[in-house]
Write an enzyme that holds these catalytic residues in place. Structure first.
Site, mmCIF file in Angstrom:
data_model
loop_
_atom_site.group_PDB
_atom_site.id
_atom_site.type_symbol
_atom_site.label_atom_id
_atom_site.label_comp_id
_atom_site.label_asym_id
_atom_site.label_seq_id
_atom_site.Cartn_x
_atom_site.Cartn_y
_atom_site.Cartn_z
ATOM 1 N N GLY A 82 0.824 -1.213 0.000
ATOM 2 C CA GLY A 82 0.000 0.000 0.000
ATOM 3 C C GLY A 82 0.855 1.258 0.000
ATOM 4 N N ARG A 146 1.242 -5.867 -4.999
ATOM 5 C CA ARG A 146 1.322 -6.766 -3.841
ATOM 6 C C ARG A 146 1.727 -8.195 -4.219
ATOM 7 N NH1 ARG A 146 -0.561 -4.557 0.842
ATOM 8 N NH2 ARG A 146 -2.069 -2.852 0.690
ATOM 9 N N ASP A 176 5.371 -5.370 6.255
ATOM 10 C CA ASP A 176 5.804 -6.671 6.769
ATOM 11 C C ASP A 176 5.809 -7.732 5.676
ATOM 12 O OD1 ASP A 176 3.049 -6.332 6.772
ATOM 13 O OD2 ASP A 176 2.705 -7.721 8.411
ATOM 14 N N ASP A 177 4.750 -7.796 4.869
ATOM 15 C CA ASP A 177 4.705 -8.810 3.817
ATOM 16 C C ASP A 177 5.787 -8.556 2.758
ATOM 17 O OD1 ASP A 177 2.605 -10.318 4.853
ATOM 18 O OD2 ASP A 177 1.084 -9.040 3.934
ATOM 19 N N LYS A 203 8.274 0.547 5.328
ATOM 20 C CA LYS A 203 7.144 1.372 4.904
ATOM 21 C C LYS A 203 5.835 0.789 5.408
ATOM 22 C CE LYS A 203 4.432 -0.067 2.465
ATOM 23 N NZ LYS A 203 3.468 -0.795 1.628
ATOM 24 N N THR A 204 4.937 1.539 5.863
ATOM 25 C CA THR A 204 3.513 1.236 6.008
ATOM 26 C C THR A 204 2.866 2.267 6.912
ATOM 27 O OG1 THR A 204 1.753 -0.269 6.672
ATOM 28 C CG2 THR A 204 3.829 -0.551 7.853
ATOM 29 N N ILE A 205 1.761 2.803 6.436
ATOM 30 C CA ILE A 205 1.041 3.771 7.285
ATOM 31 C C ILE A 205 0.550 3.075 8.543
ATOM 32 C CG2 ILE A 205 0.288 5.242 5.372
ATOM 33 C CD1 ILE A 205 -2.580 3.967 5.971
ATOM 34 N N ASP A 206 0.413 1.735 8.486
ATOM 35 C CA ASP A 206 -0.166 0.998 9.607
ATOM 36 C C ASP A 206 0.669 1.088 10.883
ATOM 37 O OD1 ASP A 206 -1.923 0.317 7.655
ATOM 38 O OD2 ASP A 206 -1.603 -1.841 7.744
ATOM 39 N N MET A 251 -8.019 3.463 8.720
ATOM 40 C CA MET A 251 -7.202 2.411 8.114
ATOM 41 C C MET A 251 -6.137 1.864 9.062
ATOM 42 S SD MET A 251 -5.713 2.589 4.289
ATOM 43 C CE MET A 251 -6.807 1.822 3.119
ATOM 44 N N GLY A 252 -5.703 0.698 8.719
ATOM 45 C CA GLY A 252 -4.712 -0.047 9.512
ATOM 46 C C GLY A 252 -5.183 -1.489 9.463
ATOM 47 N N ARG A 253 -4.563 -2.300 8.577
ATOM 48 C CA ARG A 253 -5.115 -3.613 8.259
ATOM 49 C C ARG A 253 -5.301 -4.514 9.468
ATOM 50 N NH1 ARG A 253 -5.407 -8.296 6.861
ATOM 51 N NH2 ARG A 253 -3.521 -8.907 7.935
ATOM 52 N N TYR A 428 -7.687 5.763 2.285
ATOM 53 C CA TYR A 428 -6.945 6.183 1.100
ATOM 54 C C TYR A 428 -6.643 7.692 1.141
ATOM 55 C CZ TYR A 428 -8.263 1.503 -0.095
ATOM 56 O OH TYR A 428 -8.406 0.139 -0.036
ATOM 57 N N GLU A 429 -7.456 8.433 1.915
ATOM 58 C CA GLU A 429 -7.242 9.891 2.039
ATOM 59 C C GLU A 429 -5.859 10.232 2.580
ATOM 60 O OE1 GLU A 429 -9.746 8.152 3.077
ATOM 61 O OE2 GLU A 429 -11.637 9.124 2.538
ATOM 62 N N ARG A 431 -2.985 8.118 2.499
ATOM 63 C CA ARG A 431 -1.824 7.332 2.067
ATOM 64 C C ARG A 431 -0.918 8.048 1.069
ATOM 65 N NH1 ARG A 431 -3.276 1.211 0.789
ATOM 66 N NH2 ARG A 431 -3.845 2.144 -1.196
HETATM 67 P P1 FBP Z 1 0.746 -2.087 3.610
HETATM 68 O O1 FBP Z 1 0.789 -3.007 4.800
HETATM 69 O O2 FBP Z 1 1.128 -2.733 2.352
HETATM 70 O O3 FBP Z 1 1.530 -0.844 3.889
HETATM 71 O O4 FBP Z 1 -0.763 -1.632 3.401
HETATM 72 C C1 FBP Z 1 -1.388 -0.746 4.208
HETATM 73 C C2 FBP Z 1 -2.836 -0.543 3.877
HETATM 74 O O5 FBP Z 1 -3.042 0.832 3.641
HETATM 75 C C3 FBP Z 1 -3.756 -1.059 4.974
HETATM 76 O O6 FBP Z 1 -3.905 -0.107 5.992
HETATM 77 C C4 FBP Z 1 -5.021 -1.363 4.224
HETATM 78 O O7 FBP Z 1 -5.815 -2.322 4.866
HETATM 79 C C5 FBP Z 1 -4.508 -1.872 2.920
HETATM 80 O O8 FBP Z 1 -3.265 -1.239 2.705
HETATM 81 C C6 FBP Z 1 -5.434 -1.592 1.782
HETATM 82 O O9 FBP Z 1 -4.926 -2.191 0.646
HETATM 83 P P2 FBP Z 1 -5.323 -1.854 -0.846
HETATM 84 O O10 FBP Z 1 -4.539 -0.648 -1.238
HETATM 85 O O11 FBP Z 1 -4.864 -3.049 -1.600
HETATM 86 O O12 FBP Z 1 -6.784 -1.605 -0.873
#
Ligand code: FBP
Length: 560
Positions: A82, A146, A176-177, A203-206, A251-253, A428-429, A431
């Site tokens: 992401g 991804r 992480d992935d 990297k990750t906003i999470d 957000m935050g998976r 998405y706002e 990221r």
């Molecule tokens: P990453 O772990 O790859 O940084 O993804 C973060 C994230 O923004 C999550 O917070 C969210 O659930 C996911 O990506 C959404 O993914 P997509 O862009 O595929 O809809």
């Protein structure tokens, strides 16, 4: 020529700051090795899977008393997963470091994420190309994806592409992935004597890719500030109109760091934290009871409005839902090959097939959900086997269940107010916002430092910049072995080596700050209005870091 906004024009001129150790360039660095490392879990399994990259030491960089010369090298870079604000600056930092070491070195960008290195889709960067993206948000410079790197065929194809371009190092910028991909690729290249190094950037906003060596992943700072601005604006609107309850999914998976940070910056009436829900084994019904209680109490005080912040990953942390989703994840691959399921003409038929396949307790949880949520739970998994929680409208599920509960309470005479709700999803706002000064500096430093790791011959390392609440000149540059962060987890019904996500620590200072204040924030209106990210002006406003980072570093200092 593309028209630029006034802020874009100004941000292009911003000069990101570097740690003092990197300010003299790559050729004046000395590397200090720390102690050997162990993986965070399943040490024997990880050691067996990563015999060449396991157990390596941490490293840090100092300015060296002598200066060396560097040979020209070709490096490839991948943006993965992401989007997160600052990705472009990681590439700019990497490019500047590589060119400062030797003007003849080349940087290639693989297009569309990890699939770019497999399919040989790339661009070569030059000054003009890079300069147009400095300090801007987004990953549009080369795009992202991804794709999971795990098969022999993918590794062979990546090797062939690197050989063709004479690439001797690859930088993977990801969460992480994606950094699990980086660890796999690093190990495979060494095992096959490919002579290609692999370095990751966090990297990750999470905000869930962190540990003692990685204080925060990039993008968290900007994304949380963006969401906090929006929540603050909604708080003001709610407090003006006094007629809506706003349910805001953030957000935050998986982990709730983003929701927690945004709440500490804005002090809403309710904040759910997934990790707490899991630890207290709160059922969906008990979450509804908790929220309804606050809504009723506020109504009794004449306040039929409020703000509830809900972490995106909540649904998987509610024990009965988590168990049902895990069961669903396990049966998904077989469902996708089941002609009765694939050819079902109505969604009801699909639900029946799913309910027949799930274990009975999970089937009854699934069947109790509203149609919308049941359908969203059947959406495709991501390539890593994760349910796509951003597509599940938990905020609407909670609103529907609360409306029913409050109707019941009204009939019993226990609710005298009105309940009118609005739902929002802020994801998405945040990221691709212009990176904050912090993320602009941090990302540039991470990229620059990635090349320092390459030039010192390392592979299977994550670029690490520490001491982040101090001014950038005092930041500490170094590297941490990727295997150190790994353990074994179940993915797509198989045990796989993966980087362990850092969840919110319920005994940590950040959650404690919320826990100590939430009763007050629930009933009294203590809203905070952070406003928009400031890029110019006093340092106390522009360079301020997140509450999370500040509290975690205070704890760190107290423990020294
Ligand atoms: P990453 O772990 O790859 O940084 O993804 C973060 C994230 O923004 C999550 O917070 C969210 O659930 C996911 O990506 C959404 O993914 P997509 O862009 O595929 O809809």
């Amino acid at each position: 020529m593309t028209k630029l906004s006034p802020l874009q024009i100004e941000r292009l001129k911003y000069e990101p700051k570097l740690p003092q150790s990197l300010q003299h360039g790559i050729n004046s660095l000395e590397m200090i090795e720390g102690a050997p490392t162990e993986s965070v879990g399943d040490q024997e399994d990880i050691k067996n899977l990563f015999p060449n990259t396991y157990g390596k030491p941490y490293v840090t960089f100092n300015v060296s008393s002598s200066s060396k010369s560097s040979e020209a090298v070709n490096v490839g870079v991948i943006l993965s997963g992401g989007q997160a604000p600052g990705g472009h600056n990681v590439i700019a930092g990497l490019y500047d470091a590589l060119k400062s070491a030797n003007q003849n070195s080349k940087l290639y960008g693989f297009l569309g994420g990890p699939s770019g290195i497999i399919d040989g889709k790339y661009v070569e960067f030059d000054d003009e190309f890079i300069n147009a993206y400095r300090n801007t948000g987004g990953f549009d410079i080369i795009g992202s994806g991804r794709t999971k790197l795990e098969t022999e065929e993918q590794f062979q194809k990546s090797l062939a592409v690197c050989k063709k371009l004479n690439i001797s190092a690859v930088v993977i910028i990801g969460g992480d992935d994606s950094n699990t991909n980086a660890a796999m690729l690093a190990e495979w290249f060494i095992k096959n004597d490919a002579g290609i190094q692999v370095i990751g950037c966090p990297k990750t906003i999470d905000g869930d890719l962190k540990n003692e060596q990685i204080e925060i992943s990039f993008g968290f700072d900007t994304a949380t500030k963006t969401y906090a601005e929006l929540i603050g604006n909604i708080e003001r609107d709610a407090n003006s109109a006094k007629k809506y309850w706003h349910f805001i999914k953030i957000m935050g998976r998986s982990a709730s760091h983003v929701a927690l940070e945004a709440s500490l910056q804005t002090q809403p009436n309710i904040t759910l934290i997934s990790e707490e829900v899991q630890q207290k084994k709160m059922s969906l019904a008990s979450i509804i009871d908790y929220m309804a209680d606050i809504i009723v109490k506020r109504a009794n005080a004449g306040k039929n409005f409020g703000i509830a912040v809900i972490p995106e990953g909540l649904i998987e942390f509610i024990p009965e839902m988590g168990s049902m989703i895990a069961n669903l994840n396990d049966i998904m691959p077989s469902l996708e090959n089941d002609s009765a399921f694939v050819n079902a003409t109505t969604i009801r038929e699909k639900f029946d097939i799913v309910e027949n396949r799930l274990d009975s307790a999970n089937a009854s949880v699934y069947s109790s959900l509203p149609t919308l949520i049941k359908e969203q739970l059947l959406a495709d998994r991501d390539p890593h086997g994760n349910v796509q929680v951003s597509k599940i409208e938990t905020e609407k599920l909670l609103i529907e269940m609360l409306a029913n509960k409050l109707d019941d309470l009204k009939l019993q005479g226990d609710f005298i107010g009105k309940f009118s709700a609005q739902s929002h999803f802020f994801g998405y706002e945040g990221r691709c916002a212009f990176p904050s000064n912090f993320d602009a500096d941090y990302c540039y430093s991470l990229g620059y430092n990635a090349f320092a790791l390459i030039s010192n011959g390392l592979s299977g390392y994550l670029s690490s910049i520490k001491n982040l609440t101090k001014p950038a000149s005092e930041w500490v540059a170094g590297g941490v072995p990727l295997t150190m962060m790994m353990n074994m987890e179940r993915r797509n019904n198989k045990m796989k080596p993966v980087i362990k996500k850092a969840l919110v620590e319920l005994d940590g200072p950040v959650f404690k700050k919320l826990a100590d204040n939430r009763e007050d924030w629930a009933l009294n209106d203590r809203y905070l209005f952070p406003g928009a990210i400031q890029y110019f002006g006093p340092s106390s406003v522009c360079d301020i870091t997140t509450v999370t980072l500040q509290l975690e570093q205070e704890r760190e200092l107290a423990s020294v």
